[in-house]
Design a protein around this motif. Sequence first.
Motif, PDB file in Angstrom:
ATOM      1  N   ASN A   1     -37.560  -0.118 -36.017  1.00 45.99           N
ATOM      2  CA  ASN A   1     -38.358  -0.883 -36.968  1.00 45.99           C
ATOM      3  C   ASN A   1     -37.888  -0.751 -38.407  1.00 45.99           C
ATOM      4  OD1 ASN A   1     -40.214  -1.998 -35.098  1.00 45.99           O
ATOM      5  ND2 ASN A   1     -41.235  -0.017 -34.953  1.00 45.99           N
ATOM      6  N   ASN A   2     -37.278   0.373 -38.747  1.00 46.44           N
ATOM      7  CA  ASN A   2     -36.895   0.616 -40.142  1.00 46.44           C
ATOM      8  C   ASN A   2     -35.426   0.342 -40.416  1.00 46.44           C
ATOM      9  OD1 ASN A   2     -39.528   1.462 -40.772  1.00 46.44           O
ATOM     10  ND2 ASN A   2     -39.071   3.525 -40.023  1.00 46.44           N
ATOM     11  N   ILE A   3     -34.822  -0.506 -39.636  1.00 49.58           N
ATOM     12  CA  ILE A   3     -33.398  -0.781 -39.806  1.00 49.58           C
ATOM     13  C   ILE A   3     -33.136  -1.352 -41.193  1.00 49.58           C
ATOM     14  CG2 ILE A   3     -33.574  -3.087 -38.768  1.00 49.58           C
ATOM     15  CD1 ILE A   3     -30.779  -2.540 -37.533  1.00 49.58           C
ATOM     16  N   ALA A   4     -32.052  -0.874 -41.811  1.00 46.51           N
ATOM     17  CA  ALA A   4     -31.701  -1.322 -43.156  1.00 46.51           C
ATOM     18  C   ALA A   4     -30.754  -2.513 -43.086  1.00 46.51           C
ATOM     19  CB  ALA A   4     -31.059  -0.171 -43.929  1.00 46.51           C
ATOM     20  N   THR A   5     -30.666  -3.201 -44.202  1.00 49.67           N
ATOM     21  CA  THR A   5     -29.853  -4.417 -44.252  1.00 49.67           C
ATOM     22  C   THR A   5     -28.404  -4.171 -43.835  1.00 49.67           C
ATOM     23  OG1 THR A   5     -31.234  -5.245 -46.026  1.00 49.67           O
ATOM     24  CG2 THR A   5     -29.099  -6.297 -45.748  1.00 49.67           C
ATOM     25  N   ASN A   6     -27.845  -3.041 -44.219  1.00 53.81           N
ATOM     26  CA  ASN A   6     -26.445  -2.761 -43.952  1.00 53.81           C
ATOM     27  C   ASN A   6     -26.197  -2.077 -42.608  1.00 53.81           C
ATOM     28  OD1 ASN A   6     -25.704  -3.798 -46.451  1.00 53.81           O
ATOM     29  ND2 ASN A   6     -25.851  -1.809 -47.456  1.00 53.81           N
ATOM     30  N   ASP A   7     -27.257  -1.772 -41.883  1.00 55.50           N
ATOM     31  CA  ASP A   7     -27.096  -1.023 -40.631  1.00 55.50           C
ATOM     32  C   ASP A   7     -26.563  -1.898 -39.506  1.00 55.50           C
ATOM     33  OD1 ASP A   7     -30.020   1.172 -40.923  1.00 55.50           O
ATOM     34  OD2 ASP A   7     -27.988   1.317 -41.749  1.00 55.50           O
ATOM     35  N   TYR A   8     -25.677  -1.320 -38.721  1.00 56.33           N
ATOM     36  CA  TYR A   8     -25.244  -1.912 -37.474  1.00 56.33           C
ATOM     37  C   TYR A   8     -25.958  -1.207 -36.318  1.00 56.33           C
ATOM     38  CZ  TYR A   8     -21.432  -4.649 -39.445  1.00 56.33           C
ATOM     39  OH  TYR A   8     -20.699  -5.564 -40.130  1.00 56.33           O
ATOM     40  N   ILE A   9     -25.952  -1.851 -35.173  1.00 61.77           N
ATOM     41  CA  ILE A   9     -26.562  -1.279 -33.969  1.00 61.77           C
ATOM     42  C   ILE A   9     -25.449  -1.015 -32.971  1.00 61.77           C
ATOM     43  CG2 ILE A   9     -28.184  -1.672 -32.089  1.00 61.77           C
ATOM     44  CD1 ILE A   9     -29.397  -3.858 -34.189  1.00 61.77           C
ATOM     45  N   THR A  10     -25.385   0.206 -32.529  1.00 62.06           N
ATOM     46  CA  THR A  10     -24.304   0.607 -31.640  1.00 62.06           C
ATOM     47  C   THR A  10     -24.881   1.320 -30.426  1.00 62.06           C
ATOM     48  OG1 THR A  10     -23.030   1.032 -33.658  1.00 62.06           O
ATOM     49  CG2 THR A  10     -22.060   1.746 -31.582  1.00 62.06           C
ATOM     50  N   TRP A  11     -24.291   1.088 -29.288  1.00 61.76           N
ATOM     51  CA  TRP A  11     -24.718   1.753 -28.058  1.00 61.76           C
ATOM     52  C   TRP A  11     -23.578   2.608 -27.523  1.00 61.76           C
ATOM     53  CZ3 TRP A  11     -29.437   1.457 -25.349  1.00 61.76           C
ATOM     54  CH2 TRP A  11     -30.389   0.612 -25.926  1.00 61.76           C
ATOM     55  N   TYR A  12     -23.982   3.785 -27.049  1.00 63.20           N
ATOM     56  CA  TYR A  12     -23.029   4.728 -26.473  1.00 63.20           C
ATOM     57  C   TYR A  12     -23.474   5.119 -25.072  1.00 63.20           C
ATOM     58  CZ  TYR A  12     -20.965   5.368 -31.082  1.00 63.20           C
ATOM     59  OH  TYR A  12     -20.326   5.156 -32.277  1.00 63.20           O
ATOM     60  N   GLN A  13     -22.499   5.514 -24.283  1.00 62.36           N
ATOM     61  CA  GLN A  13     -22.729   5.986 -22.922  1.00 62.36           C
ATOM     62  C   GLN A  13     -22.243   7.424 -22.835  1.00 62.36           C
ATOM     63  OE1 GLN A  13     -19.777   4.765 -19.979  1.00 62.36           O
ATOM     64  NE2 GLN A  13     -21.430   4.037 -18.663  1.00 62.36           N
ATOM     65  N   GLN A  14     -23.015   8.264 -22.179  1.00 62.54           N
ATOM     66  CA  GLN A  14     -22.597   9.651 -22.036  1.00 62.54           C
ATOM     67  C   GLN A  14     -22.770  10.130 -20.603  1.00 62.54           C
ATOM     68  OE1 GLN A  14     -24.791  12.687 -24.171  1.00 62.54           O
ATOM     69  NE2 GLN A  14     -22.970  13.970 -24.365  1.00 62.54           N
ATOM     70  N   PHE A  15     -21.676  10.659 -20.058  1.00 60.36           N
ATOM     71  CA  PHE A  15     -21.710  11.315 -18.760  1.00 60.36           C
ATOM     72  C   PHE A  15     -21.872  12.816 -18.963  1.00 60.36           C
ATOM     73  CE2 PHE A  15     -20.881   7.554 -16.540  1.00 60.36           C
ATOM     74  CZ  PHE A  15     -19.855   6.861 -17.157  1.00 60.36           C
ATOM     75  N   PRO A  16     -22.348  13.529 -17.954  1.00 61.12           N
ATOM     76  CA  PRO A  16     -22.531  14.981 -18.096  1.00 61.12           C
ATOM     77  C   PRO A  16     -21.258  15.690 -18.522  1.00 61.12           C
ATOM     78  CG  PRO A  16     -23.600  14.191 -16.101  1.00 61.12           C
ATOM     79  CD  PRO A  16     -22.829  13.031 -16.657  1.00 61.12           C
ATOM     80  N   SER A  17     -21.398  16.626 -19.428  1.00 60.36           N
ATOM     81  CA  SER A  17     -20.302  17.470 -19.917  1.00 60.36           C
ATOM     82  C   SER A  17     -19.206  16.678 -20.632  1.00 60.36           C
ATOM     83  CB  SER A  17     -19.685  18.269 -18.760  1.00 60.36           C
ATOM     84  OG  SER A  17     -20.659  19.092 -18.169  1.00 60.36           O
ATOM     85  N   GLN A  18     -19.549  15.518 -21.138  1.00 64.51           N
ATOM     86  CA  GLN A  18     -18.596  14.746 -21.932  1.00 64.51           C
ATOM     87  C   GLN A  18     -19.256  14.288 -23.226  1.00 64.51           C
ATOM     88  OE1 GLN A  18     -16.646  11.498 -19.946  1.00 64.51           O
ATOM     89  NE2 GLN A  18     -16.494  12.589 -18.013  1.00 64.51           N
ATOM     90  N   GLY A  19     -18.425  13.951 -24.229  1.00 65.55           N
ATOM     91  CA  GLY A  19     -18.958  13.364 -25.437  1.00 65.55           C
ATOM     92  C   GLY A  19     -19.332  11.905 -25.203  1.00 65.55           C
ATOM     93  N   PRO A  20     -20.245  11.361 -26.008  1.00 67.10           N
ATOM     94  CA  PRO A  20     -20.610   9.946 -25.871  1.00 67.10           C
ATOM     95  C   PRO A  20     -19.406   9.031 -26.078  1.00 67.10           C
ATOM     96  CG  PRO A  20     -22.207  11.096 -27.235  1.00 67.10           C
ATOM     97  CD  PRO A  20     -21.061  12.030 -27.026  1.00 67.10           C
ATOM     98  N   ARG A  21     -19.479   7.889 -25.419  1.00 62.61           N
ATOM     99  CA  ARG A  21     -18.390   6.917 -25.488  1.00 62.61           C
ATOM    100  C   ARG A  21     -18.946   5.585 -25.945  1.00 62.61           C
ATOM    101  NH1 ARG A  21     -15.597   3.570 -21.310  1.00 62.61           N
ATOM    102  NH2 ARG A  21     -17.461   3.878 -20.044  1.00 62.61           N
ATOM    103  N   PHE A  22     -18.276   4.948 -26.872  1.00 65.74           N
ATOM    104  CA  PHE A  22     -18.700   3.668 -27.430  1.00 65.74           C
ATOM    105  C   PHE A  22     -18.748   2.597 -26.342  1.00 65.74           C
ATOM    106  CE2 PHE A  22     -18.913   0.441 -30.709  1.00 65.74           C
ATOM    107  CZ  PHE A  22     -18.238  -0.640 -30.172  1.00 65.74           C
ATOM    108  N   ILE A  23     -19.843   1.816 -26.349  1.00 64.80           N
ATOM    109  CA  ILE A  23     -19.947   0.679 -25.427  1.00 64.80           C
ATOM    110  C   ILE A  23     -19.838  -0.624 -26.187  1.00 64.80           C
ATOM    111  CG2 ILE A  23     -21.359  -0.533 -23.735  1.00 64.80           C
ATOM    112  CD1 ILE A  23     -22.873   2.014 -23.222  1.00 64.80           C
ATOM    113  N   ILE A  24     -20.719  -0.809 -27.170  1.00 68.72           N
ATOM    114  CA  ILE A  24     -20.794  -2.092 -27.838  1.00 68.72           C
ATOM    115  C   ILE A  24     -21.492  -1.927 -29.180  1.00 68.72           C
ATOM    116  CG2 ILE A  24     -23.030  -2.807 -26.856  1.00 68.72           C
ATOM    117  CD1 ILE A  24     -21.716  -5.604 -26.374  1.00 68.72           C
TER     118      ILE A  24
END
Lengths: 114, 112
Positions: free
Chosen positions: B25-48
């Motif tokens: 709800n509080n997203i700022a004008t300059n903010d982008y929205i990003t989604w990440y995927q994370q499997f166990p014992s790994q760092g998150p990975r960019f999706i979109i």
Amino acid sequence: DVKVTQSSRYLVKRTGEKVFLECVQDMDHENMFWYRQDPGLGLRLIYFSYDVKMKEKGDIPEGYSVSREKKERFSLILESASTNQTSMYLCASVRGGESNTEAFFGQGTRLTVV
Amino acid sequence: LAKTTQPISMDSYEGQEVNITCSHNNIATNDYITWYQQFPSQGPRFIIQGYKTKVTNEVASLFIPADRKSSTLSLPRVSLSDTAVYYCLVGGSTSGTYKYIFGTGTRLKVLA
């Protein structure tokens, strides 16, 4: 290929020890981050840096400090390790600039404080 | 700074389309929205990543309404290997710096 490397995959330290977690990126990114991840709590931001020698506190900086003497390296320091700092620690880097871009993560360091 | 809210967990079956919605709800004008995927014992990975309307890549689509107060990650025809935690992230450049705040994520379980 983009790479963020954390110095250790697993680490066991004793209570009261000073602990250094190292992160190196080879992408010439301006921004670097340290998170910790605990079950049910997601990723919580500890500190981040947007330039050499610059740092800003995240949501949970207590008990931690950081160092960024070179652009490619961002160190997380536990001044006096405690058992509640047992966690998975993740480093990330992001290119700077006017447009947003993706974060690249290291493989994580699982720290156990005994 | 914009905080995000996602469902804690979701179950789906192989071959189905999965939609995960994130509230910011509080997203700022300059903010982008990003989604990440994370499997166990790994760092998150960019999706979109997206700013507004719809973005599609080879693995997912991202739908962002005009007010940008929410976003929906759509995974077409999921498989067992899509079982992971999915994070919605809102952030962007403020005076040239970034501060990426992750939420607690959505744990997706794909069933056979």
